[in-house]
Write a protein that holds these residues in place. Structure first.
Motif, PDB file in Angstrom:
ATOM      1  N   ARG A  35       0.825  -1.216   0.000  1.00  0.00           N
ATOM      2  CA  ARG A  35       0.000   0.000   0.000  1.00  0.00           C
ATOM      3  C   ARG A  35       0.854   1.258   0.000  1.00  0.00           C
ATOM      4  NH1 ARG A  35      -3.194  -3.096   3.700  1.00  0.00           N
ATOM      5  NH2 ARG A  35      -2.166  -2.059   5.459  1.00  0.00           N
ATOM      6  N   ALA A  36       2.047   1.164   0.595  1.00  0.00           N
ATOM      7  CA  ALA A  36       2.949   2.320   0.667  1.00  0.00           C
ATOM      8  C   ALA A  36       3.825   2.455  -0.572  1.00  0.00           C
ATOM      9  CB  ALA A  36       3.819   2.215   1.918  1.00  0.00           C
ATOM     10  N   GLY A  37       3.637   1.565  -1.543  1.00  0.00           N
ATOM     11  CA  GLY A  37       4.390   1.677  -2.782  1.00  0.00           C
ATOM     12  C   GLY A  37       5.720   0.964  -2.799  1.00  0.00           C
ATOM     13  N   ALA A  38       5.895  -0.063  -1.962  1.00  0.00           N
ATOM     14  CA  ALA A  38       7.163  -0.793  -1.939  1.00  0.00           C
ATOM     15  C   ALA A  38       7.514  -1.323  -3.327  1.00  0.00           C
ATOM     16  CB  ALA A  38       7.088  -1.951  -0.947  1.00  0.00           C
ATOM     17  N   THR A  39       8.790  -1.274  -3.664  1.00  0.00           N
ATOM     18  CA  THR A  39       9.242  -1.722  -4.980  1.00  0.00           C
ATOM     19  C   THR A  39       9.762  -3.155  -4.967  1.00  0.00           C
ATOM     20  OG1 THR A  39      11.404  -0.715  -4.518  1.00  0.00           O
ATOM     21  CG2 THR A  39       9.797   0.609  -5.746  1.00  0.00           C
ATOM     22  N   ALA A  40      10.207  -3.647  -3.800  1.00  0.00           N
ATOM     23  CA  ALA A  40      10.727  -5.008  -3.689  1.00  0.00           C
ATOM     24  C   ALA A  40      10.657  -5.439  -2.231  1.00  0.00           C
ATOM     25  CB  ALA A  40      12.171  -5.092  -4.201  1.00  0.00           C
ATOM     26  N   GLY A  41      10.735  -6.744  -2.001  1.00  0.00           N
ATOM     27  CA  GLY A  41      10.718  -7.230  -0.622  1.00  0.00           C
ATOM     28  C   GLY A  41      11.076  -8.692  -0.544  1.00  0.00           C
ATOM     29  N   MET A  42      11.458  -9.123   0.647  1.00  0.00           N
ATOM     30  CA  MET A  42      11.707 -10.542   0.935  1.00  0.00           C
ATOM     31  C   MET A  42      11.745 -10.725   2.442  1.00  0.00           C
ATOM     32  SD  MET A  42      15.760 -11.192   0.146  1.00  0.00           S
ATOM     33  CE  MET A  42      15.628 -12.901   0.721  1.00  0.00           C
ATOM     34  N   ASP A  43      11.535 -11.979   2.872  1.00  0.00           N
ATOM     35  CA  ASP A  43      11.555 -12.202   4.316  1.00  0.00           C
ATOM     36  C   ASP A  43      12.988 -12.435   4.782  1.00  0.00           C
ATOM     37  OD1 ASP A  43      11.081 -15.412   5.764  1.00  0.00           O
ATOM     38  OD2 ASP A  43      12.053 -15.061   3.844  1.00  0.00           O
ATOM     39  N   LEU A  44      13.216 -12.172   6.052  1.00  0.00           N
ATOM     40  CA  LEU A  44      14.538 -12.312   6.651  1.00  0.00           C
ATOM     41  C   LEU A  44      14.605 -13.638   7.388  1.00  0.00           C
ATOM     42  CD1 LEU A  44      15.138  -8.715   8.029  1.00  0.00           C
ATOM     43  CD2 LEU A  44      16.456  -9.868   6.234  1.00  0.00           C
ATOM     44  N   SER A  45      15.241 -14.621   6.774  1.00  0.00           N
ATOM     45  CA  SER A  45      15.350 -15.924   7.418  1.00  0.00           C
ATOM     46  C   SER A  45      16.791 -16.397   7.550  1.00  0.00           C
ATOM     47  CB  SER A  45      14.537 -16.974   6.641  1.00  0.00           C
ATOM     48  OG  SER A  45      14.918 -16.998   5.280  1.00  0.00           O
ATOM     49  N   ASP A  46      17.697 -15.874   6.729  1.00  0.00           N
ATOM     50  CA  ASP A  46      19.079 -16.362   6.725  1.00  0.00           C
ATOM     51  C   ASP A  46      20.094 -15.315   7.131  1.00  0.00           C
ATOM     52  OD1 ASP A  46      18.264 -18.883   5.900  1.00  0.00           O
ATOM     53  OD2 ASP A  46      18.365 -18.353   3.789  1.00  0.00           O
ATOM     54  N   GLY A  47      19.635 -14.203   7.687  1.00  0.00           N
ATOM     55  CA  GLY A  47      20.551 -13.148   8.102  1.00  0.00           C
ATOM     56  C   GLY A  47      20.400 -11.924   7.222  1.00  0.00           C
ATOM     57  N   LEU A  48      20.456 -10.746   7.835  1.00  0.00           N
ATOM     58  CA  LEU A  48      20.198  -9.496   7.129  1.00  0.00           C
ATOM     59  C   LEU A  48      21.133  -9.288   5.946  1.00  0.00           C
ATOM     60  CD1 LEU A  48      18.922  -6.689   6.798  1.00  0.00           C
ATOM     61  CD2 LEU A  48      20.492  -5.865   8.569  1.00  0.00           C
ATOM     62  N   LEU A  49      22.441  -9.441   6.144  1.00  0.00           N
ATOM     63  CA  LEU A  49      23.383  -9.154   5.076  1.00  0.00           C
ATOM     64  C   LEU A  49      23.219 -10.127   3.913  1.00  0.00           C
ATOM     65  CD1 LEU A  49      25.674  -7.394   4.048  1.00  0.00           C
ATOM     66  CD2 LEU A  49      27.285  -8.820   5.333  1.00  0.00           C
ATOM     67  N   ARG A  50      23.043 -11.410   4.219  1.00  0.00           N
ATOM     68  CA  ARG A  50      22.861 -12.391   3.152  1.00  0.00           C
ATOM     69  C   ARG A  50      21.561 -12.132   2.390  1.00  0.00           C
ATOM     70  NH1 ARG A  50      25.062 -17.010   1.674  1.00  0.00           N
ATOM     71  NH2 ARG A  50      26.332 -17.207   3.550  1.00  0.00           N
ATOM     72  N   ASP A  51      20.471 -11.887   3.101  1.00  0.00           N
ATOM     73  CA  ASP A  51      19.193 -11.693   2.429  1.00  0.00           C
ATOM     74  C   ASP A  51      19.144 -10.370   1.663  1.00  0.00           C
ATOM     75  OD1 ASP A  51      18.161 -14.149   3.150  1.00  0.00           O
ATOM     76  OD2 ASP A  51      17.283 -13.405   5.015  1.00  0.00           O
ATOM     77  N   ALA A  52      19.739  -9.320   2.214  1.00  0.00           N
ATOM     78  CA  ALA A  52      19.809  -8.060   1.478  1.00  0.00           C
ATOM     79  C   ALA A  52      20.612  -8.242   0.198  1.00  0.00           C
ATOM     80  CB  ALA A  52      20.431  -6.970   2.348  1.00  0.00           C
ATOM     81  N   GLY A  53      21.647  -9.070   0.245  1.00  0.00           N
ATOM     82  CA  GLY A  53      22.422  -9.359  -0.956  1.00  0.00           C
ATOM     83  C   GLY A  53      21.601 -10.087  -2.003  1.00  0.00           C
ATOM     84  N   ARG A  54      20.745 -10.997  -1.566  1.00  0.00           N
ATOM     85  CA  ARG A  54      19.884 -11.706  -2.516  1.00  0.00           C
ATOM     86  C   ARG A  54      18.921 -10.737  -3.200  1.00  0.00           C
ATOM     87  NH1 ARG A  54      18.901 -16.543   1.868  1.00  0.00           N
ATOM     88  NH2 ARG A  54      20.512 -17.974   1.101  1.00  0.00           N
ATOM     89  N   LEU A  55      18.345  -9.842  -2.414  1.00  0.00           N
ATOM     90  CA  LEU A  55      17.433  -8.859  -2.994  1.00  0.00           C
ATOM     91  C   LEU A  55      18.179  -7.959  -3.984  1.00  0.00           C
ATOM     92  CD1 LEU A  55      14.664  -6.954  -1.074  1.00  0.00           C
ATOM     93  CD2 LEU A  55      16.082  -5.774  -2.733  1.00  0.00           C
ATOM     94  N   ALA A  56      19.377  -7.539  -3.607  1.00  0.00           N
ATOM     95  CA  ALA A  56      20.160  -6.659  -4.476  1.00  0.00           C
ATOM     96  C   ALA A  56      20.511  -7.342  -5.796  1.00  0.00           C
ATOM     97  CB  ALA A  56      21.431  -6.209  -3.756  1.00  0.00           C
ATOM     98  N   ARG A  57      20.927  -8.614  -5.719  1.00  0.00           N
ATOM     99  CA  ARG A  57      21.292  -9.316  -6.953  1.00  0.00           C
ATOM    100  C   ARG A  57      20.076  -9.551  -7.842  1.00  0.00           C
ATOM    101  NH1 ARG A  57      24.742 -11.570  -3.144  1.00  0.00           N
ATOM    102  NH2 ARG A  57      23.330 -13.315  -2.678  1.00  0.00           N
ATOM    103  N   ALA A  58      18.922  -9.858  -7.231  1.00  0.00           N
ATOM    104  CA  ALA A  58      17.710 -10.047  -8.029  1.00  0.00           C
ATOM    105  C   ALA A  58      17.316  -8.757  -8.738  1.00  0.00           C
ATOM    106  CB  ALA A  58      16.567 -10.535  -7.143  1.00  0.00           C
ATOM    107  N   SER A  59      17.585  -7.623  -8.098  1.00  0.00           N
ATOM    108  CA  SER A  59      17.233  -6.316  -8.667  1.00  0.00           C
ATOM    109  C   SER A  59      18.374  -5.691  -9.465  1.00  0.00           C
ATOM    110  CB  SER A  59      16.827  -5.352  -7.543  1.00  0.00           C
ATOM    111  OG  SER A  59      15.665  -5.794  -6.874  1.00  0.00           O
TER     112      SER A  59
END
Length: 360
Positions: A243-267
């Motif tokens: 509703r706030a206009g988010a452009t991307a997202g994912m859940d945090l299950s394997d650690g912030l740095l690892r998951d943020a890296g996955r989101l960054a590579r996908a984008s």
């Protein structure tokens, strides 16, 4: 939830038909409130109403000594272990749907049990599943069926089915854009801190060592233990982010740095985490680190940056943007420089990026 009698029969004594009946005693009252479940347990397959025409599916497995240890519940009321496992197994699947901006509508539970487990254990496990499906953001989720099997070790695999909150719109990893801000909803590092406390107790001759604390730190330690044993993901955050206009997202299950890296590579972008913001997050966990014997000086930061199983929501938003309630800014998105690979960085960080289920 309490039961009138305790069924102490083992699952091998009860047999499959009696086990299905015992499970239905727990889930039928919950399922009765869900009109979207057209046909539930008792037939060869369940039937769901999926009005969007876009079912969203996810599955996760919870295994002994990989995701939990039986010893974590030694000295606790006997019903806590199965109920907490049921809640955690359901929560990790519900978190995946939340991260897609989907509404959960049903769970399918495949449960493998050693023959000596009791009928009561199984009923308590399903009570934990129902507890997870009674949280805000999941109250429309039925327990539609599943499978029962026998094996040497307990293992549970849950498949969750959802629908988009907004028809045609889902929150994916691949939409972050240069100039976006990175926000998070949910606690960072609490589950990893809880794991450290539990493992400290397991290593001690007194299995309860370090878990009975009085004073100002007691509430914080209890929150960390709960985050690891029976997590409560922010299951309304996905819809709020959309509703706030988010452009991307994912859940945090394997650690912030690892998951943020996955989101960054996908984008195909670079995400830089905010050191000051994460230091502030870590300071809230320093009393727990001080309570863990032998914990390194950096323990609180390690938990925040690379600790897994937070089951929060990581999302990017256009800048400037007013973040939904519960979100806070922890980084920003930029283009990759020539020759630079997409990924996430935390300036000065030399620790592990997070958990890898294949490597540990």
């Amino acid at each position: 939830m309490t039961f009138m009698t305790v069924d102490s029969r083992t699952v091998s004594q009860a047999g499959e038909d009696a086990m299905v009946a015992a499970i239905c005693q727990i889930i039928d009252p919950h399922n009765a409130e869900h009109a979207g479940l057209l046909l539930g347990p008792g037939d060869d397959a369940a039937v769901l109403s999926c009005t969007s025409g876009q079912p969203v599916l996810t599955t996760d497995t919870l295994s002994a000594d990989q995701d939990y240890r039986r010893t974590w519940w030694e000295g606790r009321p006997m019903e806590e272990w199965p109920r907490d496992l049921g809640t955690k197994a359901a929560a990790q699947n519900l978190s995946d749907l939340n991260a897609m901006g989907a509404t959960p509508i049903a769970l399918l539970v495949s449960l493998t049990l050693p023959p000596e487990f009791t009928v009561q254990w199984v009923q308590d496990f399903y009570a934990g599943v129902v507890r997870a499906c009674s949280q805000p953001g999941a109250m429309g989720c039925a327990v539609a069926g599943g499978d029962l099997g026998s094996g040497a070790d307990m293992s549970v695999t849950i498949t969750a089915v959802g629908e988009p909150h907004q028809p045609g719109r889902l929150l994916r990893r691949s939409g972050a854009r240069p100039g976006d801000i990175l926000g998070v909803c949910g606690r960072l590092g609490y589950a990893a801190a809880g794991l450290a406390l539990l493992e400290q107790a397991v290593a001690s001759a007194d299995r309860g060592a370090g878990l009975e604390v009085q004073g100002a730190a007691a509430g914080l330690l209890a929150e960390c233990l709960e985050a690891q044993k029976r997590p409560q993901p922010p299951l309304t955050a996905g819809a709020a982010a959309l509703r706030a206009g988010a452009t991307a997202g994912m859940d945090l299950s394997d650690g912030l740095l690892r998951d943020a890296g996955r989101l960054a590579r996908a984008s195909e972008v670079k995400i830089t985490l905010d050191e000051a913001a994460l230091n502030a997050e870590a300071r809230s966990l320093e009393p727990v680190a001080q309570h863990c014997e032998g914990a390194p000086y950096s323990a609180a930061s390690d938990w925040v940056v690379s600790g897994g199983e937070d089951f929060g929501l990581l999302a990017t938003f256009p800048s400037p943007a007013e973040l939904p309630e519960g979100f806070r800014i922890i980084g920003h998105v930029a283009e990759t420089a020539p020759g630079e690979s997409a990924g996430a960085v935390l300036p000065g960080w030399t620790g592990a990026p997070g958990w890898d289920s294949m490597r540990g």
